[in-house]
Design a protein around this motif. Structure first.
Motif, short mmCIF file in Angstrom:
data_model
loop_
_atom_site.label_atom_id
_atom_site.label_comp_id
_atom_site.label_asym_id
_atom_site.label_seq_id
_atom_site.Cartn_x
_atom_site.Cartn_y
_atom_site.Cartn_z
N HIS A 1 36.43 53.32 42.42
CA HIS A 1 37.25 52.49 43.03
C HIS A 1 35.95 51.20 43.34
CE1 HIS A 1 38.47 50.27 46.61
NE2 HIS A 1 39.74 51.15 46.54
N CYS A 2 37.13 50.11 43.28
CA CYS A 2 36.35 48.86 43.85
C CYS A 2 36.94 47.70 44.82
CB CYS A 2 35.90 48.02 42.09
SG CYS A 2 35.10 46.21 42.28
N PHE A 3 36.01 47.33 45.48
CA PHE A 3 36.86 46.85 46.12
C PHE A 3 37.71 45.33 45.92
CE2 PHE A 3 32.83 46.17 49.54
CZ PHE A 3 32.79 48.01 49.68
N ASN A 4 37.09 44.88 44.88
CA ASN A 4 37.51 43.54 43.91
C ASN A 4 37.96 43.71 43.19
OD1 ASN A 4 34.51 43.16 44.47
ND2 ASN A 4 35.87 42.25 45.94
N ALA A 5 39.18 45.37 42.76
CA ALA A 5 40.06 45.52 41.65
C ALA A 5 40.70 43.78 41.44
CB ALA A 5 40.67 46.74 42.10
N ARG A 6 41.09 43.78 42.70
CA ARG A 6 42.27 42.81 42.25
C ARG A 6 41.42 41.34 42.25
NH1 ARG A 6 46.52 46.17 39.73
NH2 ARG A 6 47.72 43.98 39.16
N ASP A 7 41.31 41.23 43.37
CA ASP A 7 41.37 39.73 44.28
C ASP A 7 40.09 38.98 42.82
OD1 ASP A 7 38.80 40.82 44.81
OD2 ASP A 7 39.06 40.47 46.74
N ALA A 8 39.23 40.08 42.39
CA ALA A 8 38.33 39.14 41.67
C ALA A 8 38.35 37.98 41.01
CB ALA A 8 37.72 40.02 40.87
N VAL A 9 40.23 37.76 39.97
CA VAL A 9 41.09 37.17 39.77
C VAL A 9 42.37 36.72 40.22
CG1 VAL A 9 39.98 38.08 37.12
CG2 VAL A 9 42.22 39.04 38.53
N ASP A 10 42.21 36.83 41.49
CA ASP A 10 43.54 36.15 42.27
C ASP A 10 43.33 34.63 42.19
OD1 ASP A 10 44.55 34.70 44.53
OD2 ASP A 10 44.69 36.83 45.11
N PRO A 11 43.90 33.84 41.62
CA PRO A 11 44.00 32.55 41.28
C PRO A 11 43.84 31.47 42.73
CG PRO A 11 46.44 33.28 41.02
CD PRO A 11 45.86 34.65 40.54
N ASP A 12 44.07 32.15 43.90
CA ASP A 12 44.19 31.64 45.04
C ASP A 12 43.22 31.88 46.25
OD1 ASP A 12 46.75 30.40 43.73
OD2 ASP A 12 47.83 32.90 44.75
N ILE A 13 42.33 32.91 45.65
CA ILE A 13 41.82 33.06 46.84
C ILE A 13 40.18 33.27 46.11
CG2 ILE A 13 43.03 34.23 48.33
CD1 ILE A 13 42.47 36.59 47.40
N ASN A 14 39.07 33.08 47.14
CA ASN A 14 37.54 33.84 46.55
C ASN A 14 37.65 35.08 46.79
OD1 ASN A 14 36.60 31.02 46.44
ND2 ASN A 14 36.08 31.12 48.50
N TYR A 15 36.70 35.89 46.16
CA TYR A 15 36.80 37.68 45.92
C TYR A 15 35.97 37.97 47.17
CZ TYR A 15 32.10 38.71 43.68
OH TYR A 15 31.13 38.19 44.13
#
Length: 817
Positions: free
Chosen positions: A65-79
């Motif tokens: 499991h990774c903290f950043n499974a989705r937010d690493a490529v979320d176009p609107d926020i910093n991961y």
């Protein structure tokens, strides 16, 4: 050499290679909290329903499991970069008298603390090496405490991971990849006897002719009770599973490394990419308290980097045909399962690669085992990447990670190069950037690597003021992307080969937006200056500023990327002194440094997408490297081509077969002979006049008695388009309660704007949820159009939804699902 390696006290618990008698992979029954706690007590204190102690709320997860499974490529926020907690309860039942209960981590990012109930039992810094926490005493103390009654015989374990920014850790947050957090590799519960094998190293060597091989075994033991004697048994089998060595002896156990057995092998079976033959080893360590077992593999191979010349394996020249890999995937980030890794490595092998650089850190044991078994040579490196050089804590981590990488992956015959750093000429983390200090520390690491392993070579990429240190050097050559034109590749490479004793070309390529194609992919090239070098310099990766370059001024089409790759591969066949190269990179991956890319936060140089969907470039490599007959018509994701009525258009084919026949709408257009030096597509191209309408194209490629076929259909559009005026939304059922929404950008007369590259943003209202944040051209809610089109999937959740699409300058589009 191995004596020094083991004296450093590495922890290389080889699971599932049966070092321990029993091990369990802990994937289920975990809870996760993506924030910090005031103390570990908040993770275990009793909660009363509805009381404040019930919050914060934990999420049920499976490992990896990774903290950043989705937010690493979320176009609107910093991961997210910060702490996170995991908790579970374990049934502990160690079968050994005085045995040890261990928690073995195959990798966790980036700083990790381990607790049994409220007792801290271990801490580790480093996101990529393996390590072990000994739970034995803490478990015994907890089970004897009054708190144990609440857990009904189970043992609570809590783990705090953090990927918070810290300039005194490596890799630098200036790196062009995400520094992920979490338990993103497997965690194992291990039971061992009181005495067990901590590490077993196998040094297998063979002469260039392959006539004589030697094997030396050495070990260090996990021995907390200070046992003094044991019986050690070794069984060695050849690749045909025939026993070639069986040895048993009572040995004295000391804290230091012990070399305990050597033997010779006449005419050993050699390991190579074509025939990756592996020997197997089983070891048993017996005492009165139990038997610890270990198993592993090794191989015999002889390699050489000839001075200013080629690479040789087992006495024969081998052109290293390689790529690179990050541990990153759509929807999971670094939390790749064994099945995901296996699928990726098979794609790399089937592409025809015989070499891989593991960038830019020690990677999963699964990757290394697959490289051994598939026949893929390896450059593996520590994550000293960019930013400069920190203080004592920083340096200690780099030394430790180098020791651990070499110690833990020493037995793999696939590994030939230990990497000491990457782009260490890139400053930024510290006010001071001292080249002399970096040179001195690089020299120290180089000496340490040779001390730990005298059988392999050292290497770095792109740090010219350290190129005199390492055995093999890779300068920066990005002809046709960051600098110059791709036609300058050979000239720049010949200069580099002459410049250092042992040259390898790591990192070359081009970004391509998957699904974008071009009728005139080279039209910008006339802007690009020549004769100015082909190295990447500070700021070249940016989309603005500086001199004209393909990375900024090109169209990012798959078409241009294929041409660049095609040119490089045909030129490599004409450089007999070339050791080889590795294309950057096999798979698109996320990076915090590229928010304005067509897929935001994604480095798009992969020959496959972040979800492993092959791009057209994959088949260019196959046409040069693969052995199995193949043929691929360019443009499987190019549904509409365009031009004037009757204009000649090229249809081209990538194939490794000597001859290919083209059929268009059932009519043969003749046979073409393959010639790798006839650019593009090795001469397998046909120029045909096209008219408005539909085209069905088929090819038959022949290689002796074997054939390979391929087919594709497309529409040819002759109508020219005006200013974009509207969005057209269409839906396609995808099954499993999922719909694909396609959008097209058209002018006022509904003519598709096939060169449009505008950004489109998707949104959803109602019961449905967008399947986004995947880091793919079809899985991002903000993405650049591919030839005026884009798509995204939506999970309906058995309800109704409205999907919206927004492109600046035209009215929004909507569709009801």
């Amino acid at each position: 050499m191995i004596r020094n390696l083991l004296l450093f006290g590495f922890i290389a618990c080889l699971i599932p290679s049966a070092q321990a008698q029993q091990h369990t992979r802990l994937t289920q029954s975990w809870q996760f909290l993506r924030e910090d706690l005031g103390s570990v007590w908040e993770a275990v204190r009793p909660a009363t329903e509805g009381s404040p102690e019930s919050v914060p709320l934990w999420e049920n997860v499976t490992l990896p499991h990774c903290f950043n499974a989705r937010d690493a490529v979320d176009p609107d926020i910093n991961y997210y970069e910060g702490p996170g907690w995991y908790r579970t309860t374990l049934d502990i039942s160690n079968p050994y008298e005085q045995g040890r209960t261990l928690l073995h981590f195959e990798g966790a990012g980036q700083k990790t603390d381990v607790y049994v109930y409220t007792t801290k039992v271990a801490s580790h810094t480093g996101g990529y090496d393996e390590w072990t926490a000994d739970l034995t005493e803490a478990v015994q103390q907890f089970l004897q405490s009054p708190d144990a009654k609440r857990y009904k015989g189970k043992v609570p374990v809590e783990i705090r991971c953090s990927n918070a920014r810290d300039v005194e850790k490596i890799p630098s947050d200036m790196s062009d990849f995400n520094v992920y957090g979490g338990l993103y590799r497997y965690v194992n519960l291990v039971y061992t006897p009181a005495l067990s094998i901590d590490q077993l190293h196998i040094q297998a060597q063979v002469d260039e002719q392959g006539k004589q091989g030697s094997v030396a075994f050495s070990a260090v033991f996990r021995n907390p009770l200070h046992t003094t004697q044991a019986t050690l048994e070794i069984l060695v089998q050849d690749p045909q599973q025939q026993t070639i060595q069986q040895w048993s002896q009572q040995i004295n156990i000391t804290d230091a490394e012990q070399i305990f057995h050597r033997f010779m092998v006449k005419k050993p079976a050699l390991w190579s990419p074509a025939r990756p033959q592996l020997y197997s080893v089983q070891a048993r360590l017996k005492t009165a308290t139990g038997t610890a077992t270990w198993s592993g593999e090794f191989g015999f191979r002889h390699f050489e980097f000839v001075d200013h010349g080629p690479f040789k394996l087992n006495g024969q020249r081998l052109l290293l045909q390689g790529t690179h890999r990050h541990e990153d995937g759509a929807g999971v980030a670094a939390a790749l399962t064994e099945d995901m890794i296996r699928q990726e490595m098979l794609l790399i092998k089937n592409m025809g690669a015989n070499f891989i650089r593991l960038g830019h850190y020690q990677q999963s044991r699964t990757v290394l085992h697959l490289c051994d078994s598939l026949g893929i040579l390896v450059w593996e490196e520590i994550p000293w990447c960019r930013g400069g050089l920190g203080g004592d804590v920083y340096k200690d981590q780099a030394r430790r990670m180098l020791r651990n990488m070499i110690g833990q992956h020493y037995n793999h015959p696939a590994v030939i190069l230990w990497g000491l750093g990457n782009e260490n000429d890139w400053p930024g983390d510290f006010p001071e950037f001292d080249k002399q200090k970096i040179h001195a520390f690089m020299s120290e690491l180089n000496a340490l690597a040779h001390q730990l392993d005298s059988t392999r070579k050292t290497t770095i990429r792109r740090c010219d003021f350290c190129k005199d240190i390492v055995d093999v050097y890779s300068p920066s050559i990005w002809a046709g992307w960051y600098r110059g034109r791709y036609t300058e590749y050979k000239e720049e490479t010949l200069k580099a080969i002459a410049d250092v004793p042992h040259f390898f070309h790591a990192e070359w390529g081009a970004d391509s937006h998957q699904g974008r194609h071009a009728e005139l992919p080279e039209q910008f090239v006339k802007q690009i200056a020549t004769g100015k070098g082909a190295d990447e310099r500070t700021g070249d990766f940016a989309l603005t500023g500086g001199m004209a370059r393909a990375s900024k001024d090109g169209d990012w089409s798959e078409t241009y990327a294929c041409n660049l790759i095609d040119w490089h591969l045909k030129e490599q066949e004409t450089i007999p002194q070339l050791t080889g190269s590795a294309y950057w990179i096999f798979k698109d991956f996320s990076t915090p440094l590229r928010p304005e890319n067509p897929v935001p936060y994604v480095n798009q140089k992969g020959v496959v997408g972040r979800d492993l969907t092959p791009k057209e470039a994959y088949y260019v490599f196959q046409s040069y490297w693969a052995a199995k007959p193949m043929a691929h018509i360019y443009g499987h994701t190019w549904p509409i081509r365009w031009g004037k009525d009757g204009e000649e258009k090229m249809i081209w084919v990538y194939s490794n077969c000597p001859e290919v026949e083209l059929f268009v709408n059932g009519k043969s257009y003749g046979v073409k002979k393959r010639n790798s030096q006839d650019f593009p597509a090795a001469g397998l191209r046909w120029n045909l006049p096209m008219h408005k309408g539909n085209y069905d194209v088929k090819v038959v490629a022949r290689k002796g008695k074997e054939t390979a076929t391929d087919a594709v259909s497309f529409t040819y559009q002759t109508a020219s388009w005006g200013k974009p005026a509207k969005l057209i939304l269409e839906k396609t059922a995808a099954g499993n309660d999922t719909v694909v929404v396609n959008i097209k950008l058209a002018d006022a007369q509904n003519v598709l704007c096939l060169d449009a590259k505008d950004y489109v943003s998707f949104s959803a209202a109602g019961s449905g949820t967008l399947i986004d944040d995947l880091g793919t051209s079809n899985g991002s809610r903000r993405v650049q159009l591919m030839n005026g089109q884009a798509r995204i999937s939506i999970r309906l959740n058995k309800g109704q939804s409205v999907v919206g699409a927004t492109v600046q300058g035209v009215p929004d589009g909507f569709i009801t699902l």
